[in-house]
Enzyme design. Sequence first.
Site, PDB file in Angstrom:
ATOM      1  CD  GLU A   1      26.742  39.084  37.644  1.00 32.50           C
ATOM      2  OE1 GLU A   1      26.525  40.179  37.096  1.00 32.50           O
ATOM      3  OE2 GLU A   1      26.763  38.942  38.886  1.00 32.50           O
TER       4      GLU A   1
ATOM      5  CG  HIS B   1      58.369  40.947  41.268  1.00 35.30           C
ATOM      6  ND1 HIS B   1      59.726  40.874  41.422  1.00 35.30           N
ATOM      7  CD2 HIS B   1      58.166  41.743  40.191  1.00 35.30           C
ATOM      8  CE1 HIS B   1      60.327  41.597  40.495  1.00 35.30           C
ATOM      9  NE2 HIS B   1      59.398  42.146  39.738  1.00 35.30           N
TER      10      HIS B   1
ATOM     11  CE  LYS C   1      21.808  38.072  45.412  1.00 36.92           C
ATOM     12  NZ  LYS C   1      21.266  38.966  44.371  1.00 36.92           N
TER      13      LYS C   1
END
Lengths: 423, 423
Positions: B277, B298, B412
Amino acid sequence: MPLTLDRSHVLPFLDDRPALDDRVAQAHRRVLDGETEMPEMLGWRRMLLDPDDALLESVAETAAEIRDRADVLLCIGIGGSYLGAEAVMQALDTPFSDDGPEILFAGHHLGPEYHERLFQYLDGKSVYVNVISKSGTTLEPALAFRFARRFVERHFDDADRRIIATTDADRGALHDLAVDKGYRRYVVPNGVGGRFSVLTPVGLLPIAASGVDTRSLFYGAVAGAREVTDADAGHPALQYAGDRYALGEQGYKTEVMAVMDPALRGIGAWWQQLFGESEGKDGKGLFPVVLQYTTDLHSVGQYVQQGQRTLVESFLRIDDAGEGLEVAEQDDNGDGLNYLAGKTYGEINEKAYAATAEAHAEGGVPNWTVTLPRLDAENVGRLIHFYEHAVSVSGKLLGVNPFNQPGVENYKQKMFSLLGKPS
Amino acid sequence: MPLTLDRSHVLPFLDDRPALDDRVAQAHRRVLDGETEMPEMLGWRRMLLDPDDALLESVAETAAEIRDRADVLLCIGIGGSYLGAEAVMQALDTPFSDDGPEILFAGHHLGPEYHERLFQYLDGKSVYVNVISKSGTTLEPALAFRFARRFVERHFDDADRRIIATTDADRGALHDLAVDKGYRRYVVPNGVGGRFSVLTPVGLLPIAASGVDTRSLFYGAVAGAREVTDADAGHPALQYAGDRYALGEQGYKTEVMAVMDPALRGIGAWWQQLFGESEGKDGKGLFPVVLQYTTDLHSVGQYVQQGQRTLVESFLRIDDAGEGLEVAEQDDNGDGLNYLAGKTYGEINEKAYAATAEAHAEGGVPNWTVTLPRLDAENVGRLIHFYEHAVSVSGKLLGVNPFNQPGVENYKQKMFSLLGKPS
């Protein structure tokens, strides 16, 4: 209804995608016809076209005994002997439910405190162990099983009944021990790589013990495998494989799988191994990363929207937006949320997804959406096959062998040398 | 003993690193002197140089009440109002321990089934709620708090005592409600961004409720902040900031933080927000990704070793290799592990780390190692400051403002539009 793939936020980014369709169809045919490197490793597909119902029944019976007698099922495995089972259980379990035995993992890392506290926690509980390792000598699970075996032998008279070994049919350290002790055995079949093994007993036994209908899970994948047999380049798994190859050629480096529900996080981790280990060789492949939205929109969402433009994104969502608590009117409306009255969590989450897919495309991140009609065993089985087939085709397009993993030897050799392992 | 940074697997990859030292030192001085964009947002540093002992004491007292009276503390927050607390608790909690109240999160996503089952699970338990939101109108926590408030009001006569609000000092929806209801309040200070807020009451109250000594945690960071004041470009946080900037300029795209213990996974997630951010804007920044070894060796270990060469890696490990269960000789040695007899899990994990760092460097992945002397509150506090300072310097080097997040507005706005929010 099958899975769907929405490409509307990918197509505008593709330079000359239709030209690829022939190559995609050809790679697809080669997978179907076994014309790949290591064709023997197409067992993940062969077993779906020839279901072993007796095996499914046997797994269900053993799982029923575990559910009846165990407080805890301790699953010992790493990589493909762990991620598939965890993925399906996380997807299909009910959060905060205590139905059935607690299912814990061990030998999936070398965390000192974790393993020490684990055996203290198990003390006094009825424990079953499923140890999953083709060779029996992979370090992490072999080490954990050495402690687990001692624990079970010290605590239970019927220790050898409580240990179930999923291992090679004919050879290896775990196979030999299991024969010697008379443990129940399930087979890790030849021709099915670890990362493709979730629908073998490797994944099926723990999943069945968690209460999932493994027959529906398996037959969901069977349906997917049958459908793809007659498919052309328009099939979603082939579109996805072709698109991501094209985007990689255009210079994108990383594929973010963005799961829209915490229950899907494990599916993401399983996909990450499947694609990372199959494609990441010879300096090739998209680096697979898992994010969970909306959580991670408040974390690396900023980066996805505006950071370096080397990301592609695949959303994974569930098409059942009516779910969950419904917002009620509130007299004071101090939080200003009354505009959501009558909407459910599912509907709100759905709008968050749609807004994000559009915003990220506007920000320069091509993104697909894979939609599951419902989150149930059959659809999760279909999804597993979807990605297994896609990665096999994708590997062919890239020109890598999707069925090997030569890069994991280097650190292992150094590690065994540092640990003084006799050669 | 402070943290250390091992650069031995990075230096061979750097083209002309010493030339950067002056710029790094200059960026560092600007952070110290407040000569940054949005200098008011350096509150995370100012508060360390002027500790508020009364606040720490108050937090500890409230936490003691919660530990005394609650079965469950429900923490409602997202992003920085969630990741820091989870990181520190995961690092310092004892696995499989049931000491103190169960600490659960809500409002950190929009998962329908999670939130529905959560409130069923809480039924019949003594619940406290810590709702954490500067504005009180962030969708996810505001929504979860609407349900949590109703739950607490319906179940407890002393509901207003059981809800603790961590919010703005003077204004906002949550502030106003808390004043109206007489909830206990803690302040999200101005000048401390969400991703820098773990050492404010945002993180401290849940962390204290989990049993961690938050005074030691805070003063660990204080020690770090004081040390860095007189540091030159040789300080580990500045070396790290400078190296990663240089590697970014050389074309690397992604930084993998590889944590060597599952307890450190939350620290990774907190770091991922802090760097993603702060840096991911204007088309810049390394994309931050968290892996946990040996688990993910793995999984995507193959890719890290041999995939596209655009990765850098930072290991995070604990320098206390003597920990955990010790391997004993076993008569049959069927698993062939007797060569490890006398070694502990900690020692074995340590060799896995050393082998991997060397193998990945050989494979073309520059990698640092950040070492914590011990996993305790003081060292975790130091580590938090280490990364907060490093990212501030790193942002200056990149030429971005590390204290804003303009890219989170797009989705948003679209989401609120789709949800029909009144403007």
